[in-house]
Enzyme design. Sequence first.
Site, PDB file in Angstrom:
ATOM      1  N   ASP A 209     132.607   0.218  16.100  1.00 19.91           N
ATOM      2  CA  ASP A 209     134.010  -0.224  16.108  1.00 19.91           C
ATOM      3  C   ASP A 209     134.620  -0.173  17.504  1.00 19.91           C
ATOM      4  OD1 ASP A 209     134.126  -0.752  13.412  1.00 19.91           O
ATOM      5  OD2 ASP A 209     135.151   1.109  12.871  1.00 19.91           O
TER       6      ASP A 209
ATOM      7  N   ARG B  72     143.545  14.886  16.981  1.00 19.38           N
ATOM      8  CA  ARG B  72     144.244  13.660  17.410  1.00 19.38           C
ATOM      9  C   ARG B  72     145.362  13.921  18.416  1.00 19.38           C
ATOM     10  NH1 ARG B  72     139.752  12.528  15.405  1.00 19.38           N
ATOM     11  NH2 ARG B  72     139.496  10.837  13.945  1.00 19.38           N
TER      12      ARG B  72
ATOM     13  N   ASP C 273     144.500   8.752  10.652  1.00 19.83           N
ATOM     14  CA  ASP C 273     144.280   8.940  12.081  1.00 19.83           C
ATOM     15  C   ASP C 273     145.114   7.989  12.949  1.00 19.83           C
ATOM     16  OD1 ASP C 273     142.562  11.148  11.911  1.00 19.83           O
ATOM     17  OD2 ASP C 273     140.896   9.855  11.373  1.00 19.83           O
TER      18      ASP C 273
ATOM     19  N   SER D  44     131.065   7.848   6.059  1.00 20.28           N
ATOM     20  CA  SER D  44     131.858   7.806   7.286  1.00 20.28           C
ATOM     21  C   SER D  44     132.200   9.251   7.652  1.00 20.28           C
ATOM     22  CB  SER D  44     133.129   6.990   7.035  1.00 20.28           C
ATOM     23  OG  SER D  44     134.135   7.408   7.915  1.00 20.28           O
TER      24      SER D  44
END
Length: 437
Positions: free
Chosen positions: A15, A97, A126, A178
Amino acid sequence: MSKGTCILAYSGGLDTSVCIKWIAENYDLDVIACAIDLGQDQDEDLGMIRDKALAIGAVESLVLDVHEEFGTDFIVPAIQTNALYENKYPLLSALSRPLISRRLVALAHQYGAQYIAHGCTGKGNDQVRFETCIAALDPELKILGPVREWNLTSREAEMDWAQERGIPVPTTKAKPYSVDDNVVGRAIECGVLEDPANEPPADVYTITQDPTRADAPDPQYVTIDFEQGVPVAIDGQPVTPYQAIVTANRLAGPHGVGRIDMVENRLIGVKSREIYEAPGIMTLIAAHKSLEELTLERETMHYKLGIEQKWAELVYYGMWYSPLKRALDAFVASTQRFVTGQVTMKLYRGTATAVSRTSPYSLYDYGLATYDASDRFNHKAAGGFMELYSLPIRVWSDSQAHLSELVDARYLAGTGAGTDADAGTHSSENTDTNAGE
Ligand code: ARG
């Protein structure tokens, strides 16, 4: 001449690799890729990830080791707050994050970039965390989320798009899950896990061993020293907060501690099935909590439980830099002043249990607690206390109880009290000092 510069949070995966080219093509921006080393497991080493970004077309590629910063500024407050979202999830992705965002914003300033980009989907938490944190730190910066925008709707379409542009694509079959991971643990989603009725297959776990296996290790004791709520030594060895997590993972992982299977409420409104494994932080939080039991005065401890929940929710929601979160940080920090001492944890078959705790600031008073001859507790005073403590409920009972639906005949009959003429009328008895509670 491009239209500007974009700092991209780069993982080295498909990605964000596609993001490098996509941003250059669609926004005509120079892309600076930035990989952040939070202690995650890497398929490729970070040097390779750095080179990969350059090969794809990034004008600059950086790798930042933020281990100690992650430990000190993010993991420590989470331990001090005993932070578990919905009482279960130790926030591992949510803690990372705000740190990544802070570094991206600093780079944007350093390089004069007007844009920051991330590779998050539109369905997760996220993206919220990145965008809220970046907005809090510099509301002027523009944020791009290419994965939300592009119409590469399948992995195949994405791989074709990448291949046409010479972006290396994974040669192995797509992984069945994932995963997001860092030193605090792993978050595993997708595949068969998307049906909450399915038990997680054994292969979802990589840093914890099956606690039910026949050759699970014998009980193991670990001592953890805290100073003002910060883990400072494990089994007598001084550690930084980052090292504390690494060490606790290494010790608790083989016992299968910290496997979590939950259906959680995402901020964007979807329920999702999540598997986590986070042996170290679960052990440290359990140890920290047991030291608080010894050292926090009752009302502070009770009040803190609510603060902990709110703190975890705010952090989960991406509000790390919000004024409320900061105010709660100040509360938590002030409670940690005397959370100093040593806890022994027993690790065994999926559990991390505090079995011993000591502190120079312990509020546990043997003379008050004991039922043996050295008891200093004033039992007579308890009688007076009972009288006053129960005064409002006694007044209520006299004047209103019989009018209340709650205390109707059936309710009293159910407790057996309705047939006992004496019931509910005596104040205190049982002064037998051997009786315990
Ligand atoms: N559900 C967890 C959270 O919101 C884990 C997210 C994992 N992120 C990911 N990109 N797989 O914090």
